[in-house]
Design a protein around this motif. Structure first.
Motif, PDB file in Angstrom:
ATOM      1  N   HIS A 232     -28.015 -15.207 -72.566  1.00  0.00           N
ATOM      2  CA  HIS A 232     -28.719 -15.020 -73.838  1.00  0.00           C
ATOM      3  C   HIS A 232     -29.754 -16.149 -73.944  1.00  0.00           C
ATOM      4  O   HIS A 232     -29.470 -17.238 -74.436  1.00  0.00           O
TER       5      HIS A 232
ATOM      6  N   HIS B  28     -34.038 -16.920 -74.668  1.00  0.00           N
ATOM      7  CA  HIS B  28     -35.301 -16.407 -75.193  1.00  0.00           C
ATOM      8  C   HIS B  28     -36.491 -17.044 -74.475  1.00  0.00           C
ATOM      9  O   HIS B  28     -36.317 -17.926 -73.625  1.00  0.00           O
TER      10      HIS B  28
ATOM     11  N   HIS C 159     -36.069 -11.235 -77.553  1.00  0.00           N
ATOM     12  CA  HIS C 159     -36.067 -10.217 -78.606  1.00  0.00           C
ATOM     13  C   HIS C 159     -37.015  -9.088 -78.209  1.00  0.00           C
ATOM     14  O   HIS C 159     -38.196  -9.331 -77.941  1.00  0.00           O
TER      15      HIS C 159
ATOM     16  N   GLU D  35     -32.622  -8.454 -76.004  1.00  0.00           N
ATOM     17  CA  GLU D  35     -31.771  -8.451 -77.189  1.00  0.00           C
ATOM     18  C   GLU D  35     -32.392  -7.462 -78.178  1.00  0.00           C
ATOM     19  O   GLU D  35     -33.547  -7.622 -78.574  1.00  0.00           O
TER      20      GLU D  35
ATOM     21  N   ASP E  98     -27.543 -18.508 -76.552  1.00  0.00           N
ATOM     22  CA  ASP E  98     -28.619 -18.002 -77.419  1.00  0.00           C
ATOM     23  C   ASP E  98     -29.755 -19.030 -77.427  1.00  0.00           C
ATOM     24  O   ASP E  98     -30.239 -19.439 -78.484  1.00  0.00           O
TER      25      ASP E  98
ATOM     26  N   HIS F 123     -33.011 -20.935 -77.494  1.00  0.00           N
ATOM     27  CA  HIS F 123     -34.395 -20.802 -77.962  1.00  0.00           C
ATOM     28  C   HIS F 123     -35.199 -22.018 -77.516  1.00  0.00           C
ATOM     29  O   HIS F 123     -36.351 -22.192 -77.926  1.00  0.00           O
TER      30      HIS F 123
HETATM   31 ZN   LIG Z   1     -30.801 -14.239 -79.439  1.00  0.00          ZN
END
Ligand SMILES: [Zn+2]
Ligand SMILES: [Zn+2]
Length: 264
Positions: free
Chosen positions: A6, A8, A39, A82, A225, A227
């Protein structure tokens, strides 16, 4: 070895760091697998700080392919997206999965079924908001398109009390997860945010949700996740997450070339 699927890229408008910086960070932090899952764009989406534009999708796929060529001998790199659940765009999504041979799709149940101009599920304030989140999550899981559900306890971000509606949502999401074979994600960005006091409400991951997940025998995949490459470098939070999952007695899965398998 550590794994994270996960991740980005700056295309979503709220992440920093080039693909190679995430990969370098992963190699330095002892990862053997890194998956990108930015995303997704949607046809007609116009919110540049939420997701990439439709025209950026081929470039994203290309960039991950290139980074795989460059670093593929050092760690296993994969490419996914995602995605929310917008019924009217599911044909479009299935076509992209096929066109780009995407390795996996994460269900990021952020918004209601129309688009990001609608209600954000991280801002659930009423019982009805939570019920809408629950219904959307389950309908999405039932499609068979999604490999796991990101931050299933997102609805607690700004909600203050783990009341009966929260219990019902947790119970039904966990039951569906187990029943439909869509594992739940234990989200480390959330864990970092809790420590930094960034949630106005209970936040996620919230322990009462995960106690229910354990009662329902759910399987869990842990994700950073990321970023920012800094999130990948935070190995302390990674280790804490693994520990927490063990303490709850949850079965942990990892994503591999063979799909989701039980972690060692
Ligand atoms: Zn995410
Ligand atoms: Zn994001």
């Amino acid at each position: 070895m550590r794994k994270n699927h996960h991740t980005h890229t700056p295309r979503c408008g709220h992440a920093v760091g080039e693909e190679w910086e995430y990969v370098q960070a992963a190699i330095e932090a002892g990862y053997d697998a890194l998956g990108f899952s930015d995303h997704t764009p949607w046809p007609g989406s116009i919110f540049p700080s939420t997701r990439m534009g439709l025209e950026e999708l081929p470039g994203y796929i290309e960039a991950v392919k290139n980074i795989k060529k460059q670093y593929g001998d050092k760690l296993e790199i994969s490419c996914g997206l995602e995605c929310e659940y917008y019924p009217k765009h599911m044909t479009w999504l299935k076509e992209r999965i096929e066109e780009y041979s995407l390795d996996y799709i994460i269900l990021g149940n952020h918004f209601d079924y129309i688009d990001e101009s609608e209600f954000y599920f991280g801002r659930c304030r009423t019982k009805n908001d939570i019920i809408l989140y629950l219904k959307t999550a389950i309908a999405a899981m039932e499609t068979g398109v999604y490999d796991w559900l990101a931050h299933p306890d997102l609805y607690l971000s700004e909600y203050y009390k783990f009341d009966d509606t929260c219990v019902k949502a947790a119970r039904e999401i966990c039951y569906a997860s187990n029943n439909l074979g869509v594992p739940l994600e234990y989200n480390l960005l959330g864990l970092m945010s809790i420590k930094e006091g960034r949630f106005p409400g209970l936040g996620y991951p919230y322990y009462k949700f995960w106690e229910i997940a354990a009662e329902e025998n759910c399987s869990v995949i842990m994700s950073v996740d990321a970023h920012s490459p800094e999130h990948i470098k935070n190995t302390a939070i990674y280790d804490e997450g693994i520990d927490n999952i063990k303490k709850f007695g949850l079965k942990r899965l990892v994503f591999t070339k063979e799909g989701l398998v039980e972690a060692d």
